[in-house]
Design a protein around this motif. Structure first.
Motif: not given
Length: 134
Positions: A78-98
């Motif tokens: 997941a990234c912005d229009a420049r290819g820079i990542c939006l998320f990091n490892d700290e976001d894992f549990s939040f993404i996993r709970d979607k």
């Protein structure tokens, strides 16, 4: 004899060459909100594949493991229009709970950009698995 069309040669600029393949994932059709997902490569792709292979060697991939893999892949892609990542490892549990269907939809767009797919995971299976787990 067929006439051959000539085309001019164009040297690609460095930034365009280095930018990975990307595709827009729309999360909300009403507002158009979403984000790009990008092709991953190099160390990130190798690390992801190694993790997947370890799970696969242990036997059949469980549904919860598939969701973990998709969440991990979303963090990498997941990234912005420049290819820079939006998320990091700290976001894992939040993404996993979607919502599981949302993770599957995103992964089904993101993973093919890097030549991968979540084989055998279908949205209809998610509904069945969740119903059986309740």
């Amino acid at each position: 004899m067929a006439k051959r069309q000539s085309k001019s040669l164009v040297i690609i600029n460095k930034d365009k060459f280095l930018l990975p393949k990307m595709q827009w994932v729309e999360l909300d059709g009403a507002t158009g909100e979403g984000f790009y997902v990008k092709e991953i490569g190099g160390d990130a792709l190798l690390s992801f594949r190694e993790g997947f292979e370890q799970i696969e060697k242990a036997g059949e991939v469980q549904f919860s493991q598939a969701l973990d893999l998709m969440a991990r892949y979303i963090i990498l892609s997941a990234c912005d229009a420049r290819g820079i990542c939006l998320f990091n490892d700290e976001d894992f549990s939040f993404i996993r709970d979607k919502n599981a269907n949302l993770l599957i939809d995103i992964a089904n767009v993101a993973m093919p950009l890097s030549g991968m797919k979540m084989a055998g995971v279908e949205v209809s299976e998610v509904a069945v698995d969740l119903k059986n787990d309740l």
